[in-house]
Design a protein around this motif. Sequence first.
Motif, mmCIF file in Angstrom:
data_model
loop_
_atom_site.group_PDB
_atom_site.id
_atom_site.type_symbol
_atom_site.label_atom_id
_atom_site.label_comp_id
_atom_site.label_asym_id
_atom_site.label_seq_id
_atom_site.Cartn_x
_atom_site.Cartn_y
_atom_site.Cartn_z
ATOM 1 N N ALA A 139 0.817 -1.214 0.000
ATOM 2 C CA ALA A 139 0.000 0.000 0.000
ATOM 3 C C ALA A 139 0.849 1.261 0.000
ATOM 4 O O ALA A 139 0.528 2.241 -0.689
ATOM 5 C CB ALA A 139 -0.937 -0.012 1.206
ATOM 6 N N LYS A 140 1.939 1.259 0.753
ATOM 7 C CA LYS A 140 2.787 2.453 0.845
ATOM 8 C C LYS A 140 3.424 2.773 -0.499
ATOM 9 O O LYS A 140 3.416 3.938 -0.940
ATOM 10 C CB LYS A 140 3.859 2.251 1.909
ATOM 11 N N SER A 141 3.972 1.779 -1.169
ATOM 12 C CA SER A 141 4.621 2.043 -2.456
ATOM 13 C C SER A 141 3.586 2.348 -3.534
ATOM 14 O O SER A 141 3.870 3.093 -4.478
ATOM 15 C CB SER A 141 5.509 0.866 -2.867
ATOM 16 N N PHE A 142 2.359 1.804 -3.392
ATOM 17 C CA PHE A 142 1.308 2.180 -4.339
ATOM 18 C C PHE A 142 0.944 3.647 -4.174
ATOM 19 O O PHE A 142 0.773 4.370 -5.158
ATOM 20 C CB PHE A 142 0.059 1.316 -4.148
ATOM 21 N N ALA A 143 0.822 4.117 -2.933
ATOM 22 C CA ALA A 143 0.491 5.519 -2.696
ATOM 23 C C ALA A 143 1.538 6.442 -3.306
ATOM 24 O O ALA A 143 1.218 7.523 -3.814
ATOM 25 C CB ALA A 143 0.358 5.771 -1.198
ATOM 26 N N ALA A 144 2.802 6.006 -3.278
ATOM 27 C CA ALA A 144 3.886 6.820 -3.829
ATOM 28 C C ALA A 144 3.956 6.737 -5.350
ATOM 29 O O ALA A 144 4.588 7.585 -5.989
ATOM 30 C CB ALA A 144 5.219 6.369 -3.232
ATOM 31 N N PHE A 145 3.301 5.743 -5.931
ATOM 32 C CA PHE A 145 3.279 5.571 -7.378
ATOM 33 C C PHE A 145 2.140 6.416 -7.944
ATOM 34 O O PHE A 145 1.003 5.980 -8.076
ATOM 35 C CB PHE A 145 3.106 4.087 -7.715
ATOM 36 N N ALA A 146 2.452 7.670 -8.270
ATOM 37 C CA ALA A 146 1.424 8.666 -8.575
ATOM 38 C C ALA A 146 0.536 8.301 -9.753
ATOM 39 O O ALA A 146 -0.607 8.748 -9.839
ATOM 40 C CB ALA A 146 2.080 10.018 -8.831
ATOM 41 N N ALA A 147 1.039 7.482 -10.662
ATOM 42 C CA ALA A 147 0.257 7.123 -11.841
ATOM 43 C C ALA A 147 -0.688 5.956 -11.583
ATOM 44 O O ALA A 147 -1.528 5.628 -12.426
ATOM 45 C CB ALA A 147 1.186 6.777 -13.004
ATOM 46 N N GLY A 148 -0.585 5.328 -10.418
ATOM 47 C CA GLY A 148 -1.368 4.132 -10.137
ATOM 48 C C GLY A 148 -2.840 4.422 -9.917
ATOM 49 O O GLY A 148 -3.212 5.368 -9.220
ATOM 50 N N LEU A 149 -3.687 3.583 -10.495
ATOM 51 C CA LEU A 149 -5.136 3.697 -10.333
ATOM 52 C C LEU A 149 -5.663 2.473 -9.586
ATOM 53 O O LEU A 149 -5.179 1.361 -9.790
ATOM 54 C CB LEU A 149 -5.819 3.791 -11.699
ATOM 55 N N ILE A 150 -6.654 2.695 -8.750
ATOM 56 C CA ILE A 150 -7.235 1.605 -7.972
ATOM 57 C C ILE A 150 -8.743 1.581 -8.166
ATOM 58 O O ILE A 150 -9.396 2.631 -8.171
ATOM 59 C CB ILE A 150 -6.849 1.745 -6.477
ATOM 60 N N GLY A 151 -9.283 0.401 -8.381
ATOM 61 C CA GLY A 151 -10.710 0.264 -8.599
ATOM 62 C C GLY A 151 -11.437 -0.028 -7.305
ATOM 63 O O GLY A 151 -10.927 -0.744 -6.445
ATOM 64 N N ALA A 152 -12.639 0.514 -7.148
ATOM 65 C CA ALA A 152 -13.405 0.296 -5.922
ATOM 66 C C ALA A 152 -14.895 0.433 -6.191
ATOM 67 O O ALA A 152 -15.318 1.108 -7.130
ATOM 68 C CB ALA A 152 -12.980 1.278 -4.837
ATOM 69 N N GLN A 153 -15.666 -0.219 -5.338
ATOM 70 C CA GLN A 153 -17.123 -0.150 -5.379
ATOM 71 C C GLN A 153 -17.566 0.814 -4.286
ATOM 72 O O GLN A 153 -17.234 0.623 -3.114
ATOM 73 C CB GLN A 153 -17.688 -1.550 -5.139
ATOM 74 N N PRO A 154 -18.284 1.880 -4.607
ATOM 75 C CA PRO A 154 -18.644 2.883 -3.598
ATOM 76 C C PRO A 154 -19.379 2.280 -2.403
ATOM 77 O O PRO A 154 -20.166 1.342 -2.551
ATOM 78 C CB PRO A 154 -19.557 3.847 -4.369
ATOM 79 N N TYR A 164 -8.774 6.009 3.069
ATOM 80 C CA TYR A 164 -8.192 6.468 4.333
ATOM 81 C C TYR A 164 -6.946 5.708 4.786
ATOM 82 O O TYR A 164 -6.192 6.219 5.617
ATOM 83 C CB TYR A 164 -9.256 6.409 5.430
ATOM 84 N N SER A 165 -6.712 4.522 4.230
ATOM 85 C CA SER A 165 -5.535 3.758 4.654
ATOM 86 C C SER A 165 -4.494 3.601 3.563
ATOM 87 O O SER A 165 -3.339 3.286 3.866
ATOM 88 C CB SER A 165 -5.963 2.354 5.132
ATOM 89 N N VAL A 166 -4.889 3.818 2.303
ATOM 90 C CA VAL A 166 -3.933 3.702 1.203
ATOM 91 C C VAL A 166 -3.593 5.069 0.625
ATOM 92 O O VAL A 166 -2.415 5.404 0.455
ATOM 93 C CB VAL A 166 -4.479 2.794 0.084
ATOM 94 N N LEU A 167 -4.623 5.881 0.359
ATOM 95 C CA LEU A 167 -4.390 7.189 -0.252
ATOM 96 C C LEU A 167 -4.476 8.316 0.788
ATOM 97 O O LEU A 167 -4.069 8.135 1.925
ATOM 98 C CB LEU A 167 -5.361 7.383 -1.425
ATOM 99 N N ASP A 168 -5.033 9.450 0.411
ATOM 100 C CA ASP A 168 -4.862 10.670 1.203
ATOM 101 C C ASP A 168 -6.093 11.105 1.986
ATOM 102 O O ASP A 168 -6.139 12.217 2.516
ATOM 103 C CB ASP A 168 -4.430 11.809 0.279
#
Length: 269
Positions: A139-154, A164-168
């Motif tokens: 999760a930490k290195s993904f957050a630092a990888f600015a181009a990375g996209l993550i999929g989620a269901q609202p 709240y635990s991976v991004l900002d």
Amino acid sequence: MNHRMSNTGLFLAGLLAFVLMPLAASAEALPDLGGRKVVVVTENAYPPLQFVDPRTGEQKGWEYDAMNEIAKRLNFEVEYRNASWDVMIQAVADGQYDIGMNGITINDERKAKIDFSGPYMRSEQFMLVRADETRFTDAKSFAAFAAGLIGAQPGTTPFYTTVYSVLDGDEQNPRIKLFETFGATILALISGDVDAVLTDGTAGEGYVESSGGGLKMIGGPLGSEDFGFIFQKGSDLIAPVDAAIAAMQADGAMEKLTVKWFRDYKMGE
């Protein structure tokens, strides 16, 4: 730490320990519901908890087996229905269905709308990625990888963990791509439209097994969560279902289901 070997083993061991913990109730005679019909809703999107077998079209999984056993012990007839996640909690709250089962995390926000059974399973969340992913490892290195996209269901636990635990902490962060179903996030991951998806370990193992080497889980667990069945507020089914869950934990039935679906069952075979 090699996640596929170590963390998965720890997860399963913890899961087995949890389902074996006795609840306060004993395995005394259970209530008899007299054959009444009980409508149970699910999304069929979280193998091996609940899913549709692509070969046979059969609805199956841990939760189906557990609910069928609960129905047998309490003498009620189950009628299964399907609904999307985004309407499920409100539909149960409104009395459209008697019980919801969908790997639903017990939390205070949801308790404001519906009632939960006692917990029947504990799970942890992991990052699911393509098998050839090397740009980030947790999760930490993904957050630092600015181009990375993550999929989620609202509205799901993975969505809020992503925020709240991976991004900002910004629920509108453009790095989060929203999809109507969890299955759609998986398809987006496979096709390369997103780079990661958060999933509880139970569902994640199922998708890894069925991907033919195309997916893997990385990093450590991002918190734990307890799953419960959901009911309309004040439902008279809650106490009987809790009693059946307690009895199944006490006599080893839960352990057998866990071994069947999390150790022995292989997706796609």
